[in-house]
Scaffold this active site. Sequence first.
Site, PDB file in Angstrom:
ATOM      1  N   LEU A  78       0.860  -1.173   0.000  1.00  0.00           N
ATOM      2  CA  LEU A  78       0.000   0.000   0.000  1.00  0.00           C
ATOM      3  C   LEU A  78       0.901   1.229   0.000  1.00  0.00           C
ATOM      4  CD1 LEU A  78      -2.728  -0.961   2.675  1.00  0.00           C
ATOM      5  CD2 LEU A  78      -2.939  -1.032   0.181  1.00  0.00           C
ATOM      6  N   ASP A  79       0.500   2.267  -0.736  1.00  0.00           N
ATOM      7  CA  ASP A  79       1.276   3.505  -0.741  1.00  0.00           C
ATOM      8  C   ASP A  79       1.352   4.086   0.668  1.00  0.00           C
ATOM      9  OD1 ASP A  79       1.497   3.238  -3.465  1.00  0.00           O
ATOM     10  OD2 ASP A  79      -0.121   4.654  -3.911  1.00  0.00           O
ATOM     11  N   ALA A  80       2.306   4.960   0.885  1.00  0.00           N
ATOM     12  CA  ALA A  80       2.491   5.557   2.204  1.00  0.00           C
ATOM     13  C   ALA A  80       1.236   6.281   2.680  1.00  0.00           C
ATOM     14  CB  ALA A  80       3.678   6.520   2.181  1.00  0.00           C
ATOM     15  N   THR A 140      -1.864   5.533   1.811  1.00  0.00           N
ATOM     16  CA  THR A 140      -3.024   4.645   1.801  1.00  0.00           C
ATOM     17  C   THR A 140      -3.122   3.906   3.125  1.00  0.00           C
ATOM     18  OG1 THR A 140      -2.834   4.352  -0.596  1.00  0.00           O
ATOM     19  CG2 THR A 140      -4.138   2.727   0.600  1.00  0.00           C
TER      20      THR A 140
END
Length: 246
Positions: free
Chosen positions: A115-117, A119
């Site tokens: 997951l992106d930072a 998200t």
Amino acid sequence: MPSRRAAQRMTPAELLFSQGFGTRRECAALVANAMLEIEGVGVVRELDRELDVAASEVWFRVAGGERWPVRARAVVVLHKPAGFECSLKPGRHPSVYALLPAPLRARGVQAVGRLDADTTGVLLFTDDGALLHRLTSPKHHVAKVYDVGCKHPVDATQIERLRAGVLLRDDDETVRAAACEANGERGLVLTLTEGKYHQVKRMVAAVGNRVESLMRTAFGPVGAEGLAPGEWRWLDPALETALRRR
């Protein structure tokens, strides 16, 4: 079936070592110093004692700490907060692995996907290589559900395009949502069965909108209900079985 238990019989030090509580020497010292307490058995001090850890679910504590289950393979879910990177060698933000206890890190658990930072939401970890491959392989089409906050109002045309399929920039393959519905004026509930790089953000951009917030609410049958951001828990056996059948 979930890998709930380790080998059927083992010594106390072997039990601790298998669960990530230190080197073999460190685990033997924990036992010798009466730091191991097994539910239904009590404090165990004998290094050569054989423990049956296959008769039923076995839980233990080390030095009076957190209650811990014996599992041959670890499968846990974390409610990922914003501001953490899914990397053991993060760049701008702290590592999400810092939110897990030392025994899980010692076992070598890996995040199931990334997951992106910015998200948040459901992030699974496991040290079961076969399960990790199965859950991340595009062949198995494991559903991931996202709550998406958009910059602009969402309209029916955008939803239909996401369902029908959009062509992402720098990609020659059409991708589509397995399910998509509005969630208020500026929100979407989006279900994907693929895992392309920044897929949600790129799909929403492809229909003329922009993601302002993103939370994964489910990975297959697993959610993060009851977990505050940064908290984690073991998957219970029934849920782990359902996950392994995906």
